[in-house]
Design an enzyme around this catalytic site. Structure first.
Site, PDB file in Angstrom:
ATOM      1  CG  ASP A   1     -62.528  25.737 -16.225  1.00 11.85           C
ATOM      2  OD1 ASP A   1     -61.775  24.661 -16.560  1.00 11.85           O
ATOM      3  OD2 ASP A   1     -63.270  25.990 -17.336  1.00 11.85           O
TER       4      ASP A   1
ATOM      5  CG  ASP B   1     -54.214  25.494 -19.143  1.00  3.83           C
ATOM      6  OD1 ASP B   1     -53.028  25.150 -19.254  1.00  3.83           O
ATOM      7  OD2 ASP B   1     -55.272  25.662 -19.830  1.00  3.83           O
TER       8      ASP B   1
ATOM      9  CG  HIS C   1     -61.970  24.111 -24.365  1.00  4.66           C
ATOM     10  ND1 HIS C   1     -60.654  23.928 -24.391  1.00  4.66           N
ATOM     11  CD2 HIS C   1     -62.309  23.885 -23.184  1.00  4.66           C
ATOM     12  CE1 HIS C   1     -60.262  23.794 -23.191  1.00  4.66           C
ATOM     13  NE2 HIS C   1     -61.169  23.461 -22.158  1.00  4.66           N
TER      14      HIS C   1
ATOM     15  CG  HIS D   1     -60.192  20.813 -19.562  1.00  4.21           C
ATOM     16  ND1 HIS D   1     -60.391  21.945 -19.268  1.00  4.21           N
ATOM     17  CD2 HIS D   1     -59.513  20.217 -18.635  1.00  4.21           C
ATOM     18  CE1 HIS D   1     -59.787  22.309 -17.891  1.00  4.21           C
ATOM     19  NE2 HIS D   1     -59.641  20.986 -17.454  1.00  4.21           N
TER      20      HIS D   1
ATOM     21  CB  SER E   1     -69.520  20.186 -25.024  1.00  2.00           C
ATOM     22  OG  SER E   1     -69.831  21.030 -23.801  1.00  2.00           O
TER      23      SER E   1
ATOM     24  CG  ASP F   1     -68.840  26.456 -20.622  1.00  2.00           C
ATOM     25  OD1 ASP F   1     -70.234  26.726 -20.377  1.00  2.00           O
ATOM     26  OD2 ASP F   1     -68.058  27.203 -20.530  1.00  2.00           O
ATOM     27  CB  SER F   2     -69.970  24.004 -25.718  1.00  2.00           C
ATOM     28  OG  SER F   2     -68.614  24.655 -25.543  1.00  2.00           O
TER      29      SER F   2
HETATM   30  O1  G3H Z   1     -62.528  26.157 -21.169  1.00  2.00           O
HETATM   31  C1  G3H Z   1     -63.506  27.074 -21.432  1.00  2.00           C
HETATM   32  C2  G3H Z   1     -64.658  27.028 -20.775  1.00  2.00           C
HETATM   33  O2  G3H Z   1     -65.643  26.731 -21.695  1.00  2.00           O
HETATM   34  C3  G3H Z   1     -64.853  28.377 -20.236  1.00  2.00           C
HETATM   35  O3  G3H Z   1     -65.028  29.334 -21.266  1.00  2.00           O
HETATM   36  O4  G3H Z   1     -63.616  31.475 -21.007  1.00  2.00           O
HETATM   37  O5  G3H Z   1     -65.618  31.374 -22.431  1.00  2.00           O
HETATM   38  O6  G3H Z   1     -65.912  31.138 -19.879  1.00  2.00           O
HETATM   39  P1  G3H Z   1     -65.169  30.774 -21.242  1.00  2.00           P
HETATM   40  P1  13P Z   2     -66.607  22.351 -23.929  1.00  2.00           P
HETATM   41  O1  13P Z   2     -66.490  23.479 -24.622  1.00  2.00           O
HETATM   42  O2  13P Z   2     -66.207  21.094 -24.503  1.00  2.00           O
HETATM   43  O3  13P Z   2     -67.965  22.308 -22.998  1.00  2.00           O
HETATM   44  O4  13P Z   2     -65.364  22.244 -22.635  1.00  2.00           O
HETATM   45  C1  13P Z   2     -65.665  22.979 -21.565  1.00  2.00           C
HETATM   46  C2  13P Z   2     -64.105  22.874 -20.701  1.00  2.00           C
HETATM   47  O5  13P Z   2     -63.367  22.126 -20.845  1.00  2.00           O
HETATM   48  C3  13P Z   2     -64.147  23.840 -19.720  1.00  2.00           C
HETATM   49  O6  13P Z   2     -62.879  23.888 -18.817  1.00  2.00           O
HETATM   50 ZN    ZN Z   3     -61.213  23.517 -20.362  1.00  2.00          ZN
END
Ligand code: G3H
Ligand code: 13P
Ligand code: ZN
Length: 335
Positions: free
Chosen positions: A94, A116, A190, A234, A237, A279-280
């Site tokens: 990711d 990205d 995000h 992306h 959430s 993710d969130s």
């Molecule tokens: O896009 C971001 C994802 O939620 C990953 O988050 O970089 O805190 O692991 P992180």
């Molecule tokens: P959220 O923060 O909305 O869960 O997005 C996650 C994401 O885009 C990871 O690449």
């Molecule tokens: Zn993302």
């Protein structure tokens, strides 16, 4: 050099083709811990859904890249042990921010990577995206690239504002990079604070914030330019209010946290949007369960006691997304 096929993983090509044709989206869940991995696999197996398990640069730093790779290999074995004869699990990088990071993941067994370059000038984004695609395709690894900038924090790629993807650029970008899927910006972002209160209206009955709608007109213009091309969202959430309320009730402080309403994600899933990143919501589900458990059992200190309800709560959320939002249940190629 490890090839993902030897680990039982698959790339995204076939599952995206079926998702676009079938009007549903594949869930892409981030994972950093064993409990998240277990919950994702259990949810995917019980719903007979393909699934993308994704690893951010932050996850690699937290958990160690090698461990995460072995966890994904373990996920395939675990899915089979749970009774799924032909799991479709993608191990995806990711927000890869360099050719070297993407190459490193491909070489260690990832079946899909995101490069990205969305914060770079257009030509620079194309140049590095193309370089990643050329290397990845030599190993039959699929590549997601991004055009347009999401508001909020994308790992270390920060942007204060959202720049919607320009539909007039997508044909040139997809053709010249050769990417397999395209992440676009249509108003998602995000984290658990996707909109500032001043961007929202307030429901007069509940006092809760109501976010502005996603830019479906931009999505439809992009789809018209690239018919059938896999599109990725992306920052999707939905920041369930009940999880936020539980966190706040048991000592947390998440005022005005707000996400993307699920009906809009359901709508997007019916289009060429075939991968939705979440993710969130997993973080919120885990934290809410742990906060509640510890508040109600102040004498407990065995992590297994509070991580078990955390895992259950994440699994419930993953199943809900798969069945009620993305529609990928029952969509394995071989049941
Ligand atoms: O896009 C971001 C994802 O939620 C990953 O988050 O970089 O805190 O692991 P992180
Ligand atoms: P959220 O923060 O909305 O869960 O997005 C996650 C994401 O885009 C990871 O690449
Ligand atoms: Zn993302």
């Amino acid at each position: 050099m490890v090839n993902y096929k030897d680990l039982g993983l698959v790339n995204t090509r076939e599952m995206f083709k079926r998702a676009v044709a079938g009007g549903y989206a594949i869930p892409a869940f981030n994972f950093n811990t064993m409990e998240q991995m277990q919950a994702i696999v259990q949810a995917a197996v019980e719903t007979k859904s393909p699934v993308i398990m994704q690893v951010s640069k932050g996850a690699r730093n937290y958990a160690n890249a090698t461990i995460l790779r072995y966890m994904a290999e373990g996920a395939v074995a675990y899915a089979k042990e749970l009774g799924c004869a032909h799991p479709e699990i993608v191990l995806h990088l990711d927000h890869g921010d360099s050719f070297e990071l993407c190459k490193d993941c491909i070489d260690m067994g990832f079946s899909s990577v995101m490069y990205d370059g969305s914060s770079l000038p257009y030509e620079e984004n194309i140049k590095i995206s193309r370089q990643v695609v050329e290397y990845a395709h030599q190993h039959d690894v699929t590549v997601e690239c991004e055009l347009g900038v999401l508001a909020g924090v994308e790992d270390e790629v920060a942007s204060e504002v959202s720049h919607y993807t320009k539909p007039e650029e997508v044909i040139d970008f997809a053709t010249r990079t050769g990417c397999d899927s395209l992440a676009i910006s249509i108003g998602t972002s995000h984290g658990a604070y996707k909109f500032k209160p001043e961007q929202c209206t307030r429901d007069p009955k509940t006092g809760k914030l109501v976010p502005p709608p996603l830019a479906f007109d931009v999505l439809h213009e992009i789809e018209a330019k690239l018919p059938g091309f896999p599109i990725v969202l992306h920052g999707s959430s939905s920041v369930p209010q009940e999880e936020v309320d539980t966190i706040n009730k048991f000592g947390g402080n998440l005022p005005d946290a707000i996400g993307i309403p699920e009906d809009q994600l359901r709508e997007a899933s019916k289009s060429a949007v075939c991968k939705i990143n979440i993710d969130s919501d997993s973080r919120l589900a885990m934290t809410a369960a742990i906060r509640q458990y510890l508040a109600e059992h102040p004498d407990h200190f065995d992590p297994r006691q509070y991580l078990k309800p955390a895992r259950e709560n994440m699994k419930k959320m993953y199943i809900h997304k798969i069945v009620n939002v993305l529609g990928s249940d029952g969509k394995l190629a071989q049941q």
